[in-house]
Design a protein around this motif. Structure first.
Motif, PDB file in Angstrom:
ATOM      1  N   MET A   1       0.794  -1.150   0.375  1.00 25.01           N
ATOM      2  CA  MET A   1      -0.227   0.181   0.148  1.00 25.01           C
ATOM      3  C   MET A   1       0.905   1.576   0.160  1.00 25.01           C
ATOM      4  SD  MET A   1      -3.191  -1.197   0.113  1.00 25.01           S
ATOM      5  CE  MET A   1      -4.044   0.368   0.413  1.00 25.01           C
TER       6      MET A   1
ATOM      7  N   THR B   1       1.542   3.451  -3.204  1.00 26.08           N
ATOM      8  CA  THR B   1       0.243   4.032  -3.772  1.00 26.08           C
ATOM      9  C   THR B   1       0.246   5.594  -2.130  1.00 26.08           C
ATOM     10  OG1 THR B   1      -0.641   2.412  -4.244  1.00 26.08           O
ATOM     11  CG2 THR B   1      -1.982   3.730  -4.540  1.00 26.08           C
ATOM     12  N   MET B   2       0.591   5.482  -1.038  1.00 25.40           N
ATOM     13  CA  MET B   2       0.094   6.201  -0.608  1.00 25.40           C
ATOM     14  C   MET B   2       0.509   7.314  -0.362  1.00 25.40           C
ATOM     15  SD  MET B   2      -2.696   4.394   0.554  1.00 25.40           S
ATOM     16  CE  MET B   2      -3.967   4.947   1.376  1.00 25.40           C
TER      17      MET B   2
ATOM     18  N   ASP C   1      -6.037   1.911 -17.072  1.00 29.85           N
ATOM     19  CA  ASP C   1      -5.129   1.811 -16.444  1.00 29.85           C
ATOM     20  C   ASP C   1      -3.963   1.964 -17.373  1.00 29.85           C
ATOM     21  OD1 ASP C   1      -3.306   2.228 -14.356  1.00 29.85           O
ATOM     22  OD2 ASP C   1      -2.740  -0.464 -14.746  1.00 29.85           O
TER      23      ASP C   1
ATOM     24  N   SER D   1      -3.083  11.911  -8.012  1.00 35.22           N
ATOM     25  CA  SER D   1      -2.809  10.507  -8.660  1.00 35.22           C
ATOM     26  C   SER D   1      -3.774  10.219  -7.302  1.00 35.22           C
ATOM     27  CB  SER D   1      -1.426  10.293  -8.476  1.00 35.22           C
ATOM     28  OG  SER D   1      -0.762  10.547  -9.150  1.00 35.22           O
ATOM     29  N   THR D   2      -4.163  11.255  -6.333  1.00 34.56           N
ATOM     30  CA  THR D   2      -4.965  10.370  -5.490  1.00 34.56           C
ATOM     31  C   THR D   2      -6.337  10.553  -6.020  1.00 34.56           C
ATOM     32  OG1 THR D   2      -3.506  11.827  -3.918  1.00 34.56           O
ATOM     33  CG2 THR D   2      -5.597  11.504  -2.563  1.00 34.56           C
TER      34      THR D   2
ATOM     35  N   TRP E   1      -7.417   9.494  -8.354  1.00 36.31           N
ATOM     36  CA  TRP E   1      -7.514   8.416  -9.181  1.00 36.31           C
ATOM     37  C   TRP E   1      -7.527   7.379  -8.945  1.00 36.31           C
ATOM     38  CZ3 TRP E   1      -9.341   8.058 -13.439  1.00 36.31           C
ATOM     39  CH2 TRP E   1      -9.006   7.377 -14.644  1.00 36.31           C
ATOM     40  N   THR E   2      -6.995   7.299  -7.758  1.00 36.57           N
ATOM     41  CA  THR E   2      -6.579   6.508  -6.354  1.00 36.57           C
ATOM     42  C   THR E   2      -8.059   5.846  -6.101  1.00 36.57           C
ATOM     43  OG1 THR E   2      -4.500   6.481  -5.976  1.00 36.57           O
ATOM     44  CG2 THR E   2      -5.782   5.532  -5.046  1.00 36.57           C
TER      45      THR E   2
ATOM     46  N   VAL F   1     -10.821   4.855  -8.959  1.00 40.52           N
ATOM     47  CA  VAL F   1     -11.210   3.243  -8.688  1.00 40.52           C
ATOM     48  C   VAL F   1     -10.754   2.670  -7.805  1.00 40.52           C
ATOM     49  CG1 VAL F   1      -9.072   1.253  -9.629  1.00 40.52           C
ATOM     50  CG2 VAL F   1      -8.995   3.962 -10.846  1.00 40.52           C
ATOM     51  N   VAL F   2     -10.498   2.606  -6.544  1.00 40.96           N
ATOM     52  CA  VAL F   2     -11.050   2.168  -5.599  1.00 40.96           C
ATOM     53  C   VAL F   2     -12.451   2.604  -4.977  1.00 40.96           C
ATOM     54  CG1 VAL F   2     -10.691   1.651  -2.818  1.00 40.96           C
ATOM     55  CG2 VAL F   2      -8.630   2.718  -4.543  1.00 40.96           C
TER      56      VAL F   2
END
Lengths: 346, 263
Positions: free
Chosen positions: B27, B30-31, B207, B243-244, B246-247, B250-251
């Motif tokens: 993680m 990503t975090m 992606d 990026s945040t 986007w994450t 997707v999540v």
């Protein structure tokens, strides 16, 4: 009564590579008839049924429904009801939805469709189960849903592919009777596939015995059983003894037949008086005996060396218990039960 | 699941700490962008010295970023809508065909996911160039569908292998044409697999960056392409903000689909 139609199968051939599944099969089925295709696995009976259903396209030959050529017609345009071996019910629909499905496809008005589905469910004795899920049904109930679904749209022909093979013996016998009764009520032309000889004899108007992609014989159950036209049919239908003419003598001393003779195990008597003067006698030595409840099964070695099976009903077999192996025994059979198989050799 | 292991305090503590370590390893990369995106600095620095929402303001105020986000989402949805039905039909044919021919066709069908992405992108570029489709959204869509079909098939083939084909024959005999048999009998029973296939196809498109870099241009830039370009040209925390975001998107999509499957 629905209007049912005759079927003509005209020299249908189907091969898979070098394997011949159907070898120029021709067969006429009358309107309203109950005909069984009987044979061992790999005999072509299911291939023939699937060709009628439209899932197997013959290499050559014709299939006629009444006088309409259906050889190349799509399965959904044939109006043929099919009961599959594993029932093929739709697990994502309940019982009622399964039975209504063919009506919905035909755009039958909702109210009418529901009524017809419920009536059909009642006909197969499934009243009150219409809201059940398929997963919650027993094997016998699934069988009945499959039947209801196949008849609800009043098809003109019904095909059944070993529909009872998954049921236990008692239920199978009940269903044999019920399917036959349903056929008689509806008068629908039915082609039934099975490998079970007894089932074929019990249910059918006529039986077509198949082997290696060919129809060996097509006849009434009694004729198939008593007057088989080939050695294969004789042996497939039950405990058949096929003996050379030389091993058999006529009780009245007349000339014996020149062809191989079929005598079923249960046609024999041990008492010459139970057989007419024109009956036959076979002399041999007892090799083995077994008590099977309703009858005794004796194995005799004929003087020519061939072994035959002799089945004596327990009620007539008072002497059987005392027989010992190695003892000379003569088995008698009435002339009516001795059948010459055309062209066959023992 | 853990019954097979000796049940004492120490082994349990060891097991849980090991699992925690693995999760952290998965993680953390990503975090790490999350705090970066809330930085008030002009530079990407970790840990941030002060926090603010300025980079989110920049992001949402930027027509370029917003257009790319929109393009990517639309492209993902279109890819899934085209690739999954095509994949389903292909899988049905493979399933019905059987034998060596089916294995061969399956192999061909799966090649886009085996061939290196860059080769596929170069090839696609030449094919699209000949059709004057380079730089169009349609061109990128074609590329993404090619990539997504094998992904959908990998999910659908095993599901179809378990499906009782007699049901389709039964439906056909009862009067259903092909379309109705597929729509009324196969699709409802493969719902879960179809949903998974849709999600996988959507994510494949979302992606994907190599094909987009080669084929997409100008206002048709996808988000991954724009992220690559902006990393090359200028480094500011906007990239961390996108990026945040986007994450999170997707999540959220994966969570919604997974929860729907559970219920």
């Amino acid at each position: 009564m629905m209007k049912s139609l005759p079927i003509t199968i005209d020299s249908v051939r189907k091969t898979y590579g070098s394997y011949v599944a159907l070898d120029d099969v021709s067969l006429d089925i009358q309107a309203g008839e109950f005909l069984t295709l009987l044979g061992p696995s790999g005999s072509g009976k299911t291939t023939l049924l699937m060709a009628l259903a439209g899932f197997v396209r013959p290499d050559s030959g014709k299939l006629l429904l009444d006088d309409r050529d259906i050889t190349r017609l799509a399965p959904n345009k044939r109006d043929i009801g099919i009961v599959f071996q594993n029932y093929a019910l739709f697990p994502h629909m309940n019982v009622l939805a399964n039975v209504e499905y063919p009506l919905a496809l035909r755009k039958t008005p909702k109210v009418e469709a529901r009524q017809r589905a419920l009536d059909t469910l009642a006909r197969v004795k499934l009243e009150g189960l219409s809201e059940r899920n398929i997963a919650a049904l027993s094997g016998g109930q699934r069988q009945r849903v499959a039947l209801a679904r196949a008849i609800v749209f009043e098809p003109r022909v019904m095909l059944m592919d070993e529909p009872l093979s998954a049921l236990d013996k008692n239920l199978r016998e009940t269903m044999q009777y019920e399917i036959r009764r349903l056929h008689d009520d509806l008068g629908i032309t039915t082609i039934y596939v099975t490998h079970d000889q007894r089932e074929a004899l019990i249910m059918s108007d006529r039986v077509a015995v198949m082997n290696s992609g060919r129809i060996q014989q097509i006849d009434t159950p009694q004729q198939i059983y008593d007057r088989p036209s080939t050695r294969f049919v004789a042996e497939f239908m039950g405990e058949a003894n096929i003996v050379a003419p030389g091993s058999v003598r006529r009780i009245d001393g007349a000339d014996p037949s020149r062809e191989a003779l079929m005598i079923r195990a249960e046609s024999f008597h041990l008492d010459a008086k139970l057989v007419g003067r024109d009956g036959v006698a076979l002399d041999g030595t007892l090799c083995a005996k077994a008590f099977r409840g309703e009858n005794w099964l004796l194995t005799l070695a004929l003087d020519g060396g061939q072994e035959i099976l002799v089945c004596i009903p327990a009620a007539l077999a008072s002497g059987c218990a005392e027989l010992t192996t190695g003892q000379r025994v003569t088995a008698y059979a009435p002339a009516a039960k001795v059948h010459a198989i055309p062209g066959a050799r023992a | 699941m853990l019954e097979a292991y000796p049940d004492n305090r120490l082994s349990r503590i060891l097991l849980w700490s090991f699992c925690a370590l693995v999760m952290a390893f998965l993680m953390l990369p990503t975090m790490v962008v999350v705090p970066l995106s809330f930085s008030s600095s002009n530079l990407l620095e970790f840990p941030p010295r002060a926090y603010s929402l300025r980079w989110y303001e920049t992001l949402f105020g930027s027509a370029t970023w917003m257009a790319a986000l929109r393009t990517s989402l639309i492209l993902g949805a279109l890819t899934a809508m085209i690739a999954v039905p095509l994949g389903l039909l292909a899988c049905i044919s493979i399933n019905r065909l059987g034998g060596k021919a089916a294995v061969a066709i399956q192999g061909v069908l799966l090649t886009p996911s085996i061939v290196p992405g860059i080769l596929l992108a170069i090839g696609l570029f030449f094919v699209l160039a000949a059709q004057h489709l380079v730089g169009t959204l349609f061109g990128v869509l074609v590329g993404h569908v090619v990539l997504a079909i094998p992904v959908a098939c990998v999910v659908l083939l095993p599901a179809l292998a378990r499906f009782d084909w007699n049901q389709v024959q039964a439906a056909r005999s009862l009067g259903a044409n092909w379309a109705r048999a597929i729509g009324g009998i196969i699709v409802p029973q493969l719902q879960i697999s179809l949903l998974s296939a849709t999600l996988m196809a959507f994510l494949t498109s979302l992606d994907e960056s190599v094909i987009s870099i080669f084929v997409a241009s100008g206002q048709n830039s996808t988000l991954p392409k724009l992220m690559f370009l902006s990393l090359r040209d200028q480094i500011d925390p906007t990239i961390a903000a996108i990026s945040t975001l986007w994450t999170v998107i997707v999540v959220a999509v994966v969570l919604i689909v997974t929860l729907r499957q559970k219920s």
